[in-house]
Enzyme design. Structure first.
Site, mmCIF file in Angstrom:
data_model
loop_
_atom_site.group_PDB
_atom_site.id
_atom_site.type_symbol
_atom_site.label_atom_id
_atom_site.label_comp_id
_atom_site.label_asym_id
_atom_site.label_seq_id
_atom_site.Cartn_x
_atom_site.Cartn_y
_atom_site.Cartn_z
ATOM 1 N N ASP A 1 0.731 -1.370 -0.294
ATOM 2 C CA ASP A 1 -0.087 -0.091 -0.099
ATOM 3 C C ASP A 1 0.841 0.888 -0.425
ATOM 4 O OD1 ASP A 1 -3.542 0.912 1.552
ATOM 5 O OD2 ASP A 1 -2.360 1.738 0.043
HETATM 6 C C1 GLC Z 1 -4.021 4.310 -0.542
HETATM 7 C C2 GLC Z 1 -5.421 2.868 -0.063
HETATM 8 C C3 GLC Z 1 -4.865 1.999 -1.101
HETATM 9 C C4 GLC Z 1 -4.875 2.527 -1.839
HETATM 10 C C5 GLC Z 1 -3.415 2.689 -2.550
HETATM 11 C C6 GLC Z 1 -3.011 3.624 -3.168
HETATM 12 O O1 GLC Z 1 -3.473 4.698 0.564
HETATM 13 O O2 GLC Z 1 -5.103 2.878 1.203
HETATM 14 O O3 GLC Z 1 -6.585 1.531 -1.109
HETATM 15 O O4 GLC Z 1 -4.901 1.702 -3.679
HETATM 16 O O5 GLC Z 1 -3.300 3.946 -1.346
HETATM 17 O O6 GLC Z 1 -4.094 5.025 -3.851
#
Ligand code: GLC
Length: 712
Positions: A257
């Site tokens: 993440d």
């Molecule tokens: C965010 C979210 C995740 C997302 C990622 C990219 O923090 O937790 O669900 O896919 O970043 O945007």
């Protein structure tokens, strides 16, 4: 050697690490804004993927930098959060879950993939399949609700929809099942907070949806931000390597993440970025999304002997393999190369958005005021969500234009051209200003019926949007009570990303509907339902508490040795509130009513390997055509591990004309009666099971028969 092995052998260590790095593009109105080091990194082969960039022209431009200007010309992975639509925004996932319809769940994902790949994208960071049972947690909006069986069906459908039948096809998108795992059990509903669930809860609740996604062929997984009992998911060897790649057989790519690898330092398990990078890589995280841990930390982790070049090769091999599966080596510009946009396909997609949106609406109460009486009448529309265009998109609005959604007010006006519709906002969503209530009351005084459009802003659910007290924000209650005091017929429409605590409203309004955030066709869909042009079919995918004090509250609770009994002091109950929810899982009204009877089974006993068919008669007792959803639950009454009071094992839908009677047949395999025994191995223990059917998880309203499991 294979093509990938040959390529890997030709790569420098820096280029291998480059494949493990995903950088973000900023997005300005004119298009993506690429940090200068991003374009320089792409050309130098130090970046293997980008996110938050879309549009064929922009995608191809950055892809050309990689393919035509870097030493080895390895194409980029281009990813984006296409969670509930790309340009055509569908209802938020929690709303879509209310359809209990895997066919439509798949179709919306397929349409999103067509739009996203046309914009040059190859990866979506979806589906989000986190089981969630706490309305304080803002990301309950992004997932399929409280039940692991539903979450598993949702996961399968979305993976099929996003990825299609051939990952190399121009309109196929890599599905990234997220967030692995148990993210929805964040302490006190606070996003990113620690999670501490039992091994049994992990295996019974939080892992099954990911198992289903993997079985459906999901090509990527994203670990969750949270730790589980002190082990951050981004460094969780037992779950990422032993379970995910070992037991569950996942052979795709693990994408961290956003910044999550670097966050192993504040998690308190890494002393610096180098240790964080080493922990994540050893745990099996292949791509570092935006933390710079891999680009800066892995070379030093090698020097410190914390990792080996083999660890890097293993991750780089999986990333390159995914690019090959996507067909990027064959044609890096395949996505975004499609010809002109087909207007009929656009119209069909928009109609799908409207159909899914109206099916997501859940009528919670209705004292006969819905559907609205036909014919000309004076309607008052009040509240801050009536004309809230951008909010209708919900939390992950992807490339959806803020000016695109049809507002509730617009939808009503288009559907009721012969009605005099007076509108007054009354109050804002969150402000303390009540100066507009008077005007709203004036608009309501002569109305035949009042529609109150209340709820949250889209930003009040989703990521980093937990609410300790998820009631109507601002001074909306004051507006609503002033309207209700007029004594005229009142319909409350709740736009939200979660169950809102509003027992007082349910008690006083003549009808209440959960309209969630329904996407680009919100207003038309709501009008279709409130006017009766479409019979409401939405059913709650989460239990709706009376008060947040009951949370977490869900139907698959374990029995307790002292089950709640209001008549017995020493039982599992509250002194100050019922233990029953305001509305149970599966609740939802239509404009007709159905009766279930005569539940019978294909056999009274079964052995492993058998199938059981449960049949139940359904009659439409009302005066309108309608569709009902039938839920099938089981309970293992006595087992070596106490089993939940209800476990959902199947659903069926039936549409009946007024007075029509038919039967629904639900077939479930004997394996559905198995559970993880004391040794965590699946087992069907001989003995009596209860098998129940009903229109919700309300145990006082189920039809139940017994069935006996016999030894194999
Ligand atoms: C965010 C979210 C995740 C997302 C990622 C990219 O923090 O937790 O669900 O896919 O970043 O945007």
């Amino acid at each position: 050697m294979s093509r990938i092995e040959t390529l890997l052998a030709a790569m420098t260590c820096e280029e291998k690490i480059g494949q493990l790095v995903m950088a973000t593009a900023g997005y300005a109105v004119t298009g993506p804004v690429l940090a200068s080091d991003a374009t320089e990194g792409v050309r130098a082969g130090r970046i293997g993927g980008m996110l938050n960039l879309w549009g064929a022209e922009h995608a191809h431009a950055i892809q050309r930098m990689a393919v035509e200007e870097s030493r080895l010309g390895i194409p980029l992975l281009l990813g984006f959060d296409i969670v509930h639509g790309h340009r055509t925004i569908f209802p938020i996932p929690l709303a879509e879950a209310a359809l209990f319809d895997p066919v439509l769940w798949e179709r919306t994902a397929r349409e999103a993939a067509v739009e996203a790949t046309r914009d040059g994208l190859a990866v979506t960071f979806a589906p989000m399949i986190d089981v969630a049972r706490d309305p304080r947690w803002g990301r309950i909006a992004e997932g399929p609700g409280e039940d692991p069986w539903v979450a598993a069906r949702f996961a399968e459908a979305k993976v099929r929809g996003f990825q299609g039948s051939n990952l190399a096809a121009a309109d196929s998108l890599v599905a990234t099942a997220k967030h692995f795992c148990a993210y929805g059990a964040a302490t006190a509903g606070r996003d990113y907070a620690s999670v501490d669930v039992s091994e049994r809860s992990l295996h019974e609740i939080y892992l099954p949806p990911f198992q289903a996604a993997i079985a459906a062929g999901c090509a990527a997984i994203m670990p969750a931000f949270n730790d589980i009992a002190g082990i951050p998911m981004t460094a969780h060897v037992a779950l990422l390597r032993d379970w995910l790649r070992g037991q569950a057989g996942f052979d795709g790519v693990v994408i961290s993440d956003y910044n999550a690898i670097a966050e192993l330092v504040p998690h308190g398990v890494a002393g610096d970025l180098v240790e964080a990078a080493a922990l994540a890589l050893k745990a099996g995280v292949d791509i570092d999304m935006m933390s710079n841990a891999y680009s800066r930390g892995l070379p030093m982790a090698l020097d410190r002997g914390l990792i080996s070049i083999h660890d890097i090769d293993e991750a780089a091999f999986r990333v390159l393999t995914l690019k090959q599966r996507l067909g990027l080596f064959d044609d890096p510009y395949r996505r975004g190369g499609a010809g002109t946009i087909d207007p009929s396909a656009e119209r069909a997609r928009r109609e799908l958005a409207r159909d899914v949106a109206r099916r997501a609406i859940v009528i919670l109460t209705n004292a006969g005021v819905l559907p609205l009486a036909s014919g000309a009448q004076r309607i008052a529309v009040v509240g801050p969500l009536a004309d809230a265009r951008a909010d209708m998109r919900g939390s992950w609005s992807a490339a959806g234009d803020a000016n695109d959604p049809v507002t509730i007010l617009e939808g009503l006006r288009a559907a009721l051209p012969h009605c005099e519709i007076a509108y007054a906002r009354g109050v804002d969503i969150e402000s303390e200003d009540v100066s507009g209530i008077g005007e709203a009351i004036d608009a309501c005084r002569s109305a035949d019926v009042i529609l109150m459009c209340l709820g949250e802003a889209a930003s009040m659910s989703g990521e980093a949007a937990s609410r300790a007290d998820p009631v109507l924000p601002g001074r909306q209650r004051e507006l609503a009570e002033a309207v209700l005091d007029l004594g005229r017929p009142v319909v409350a429409l709740l736009s939200s990303g979660r169950p809102l605590m509003a027992s007082w409203l349910v008690e006083r309004a003549d009808a209440v509907a959960a309209t969630w955030f329904l996407g680009c066709e919100a207003g038309n869909a709501i009008a279709d339902v409130v006017t009766g042009r479409f019979d409401p079919t939405g059913r709650l995918p989460v239990t709706w508490p009376r008060d947040i004090g009951q949370s977490p509250i869900f139907f698959a609770a374990r029995p307790s040795g002292r089950p709640a009994n209001p008549a017995d002091h020493f039982t599992s109950k509250y002194l100050d509130m019922s233990v029953e929810p305001l509305f149970p899982f599966g609740h939802g009204l239509s404009y007709t009513r159905f009766a279930l009877s005569n539940l019978r089974l294909s056999a009274e006993t079964f052995r492993p390997g058998d199938d059981i068919v449960a049949s139940v008669d359904v009659v439409n007792e009302g005066s309108r055509l309608g569709e009902e959803t039938i839920f099938l639950f089981i309970r293992d009454v006595v087992a070596s591990v106490a089993r939940p009071l209800l476990e959902l094992k199947g659903i069926a839908k039936i549409k009946l004309a007024p007075g029509e009677r038919s039967a629904v047949h639900l077939s479930i395999p004997a394996s559905a009666f198995s559970f993880l025994g004391l040794d965590f191995r699946p087992i069907i223990e001989p003995g009596r099971f209860e098998l129940s059917v009903g229109t919700s998880a309300d145990r006082t309203n189920l039809i139940t028969v017994s069935v006996q499991a016999t030894a194999g």
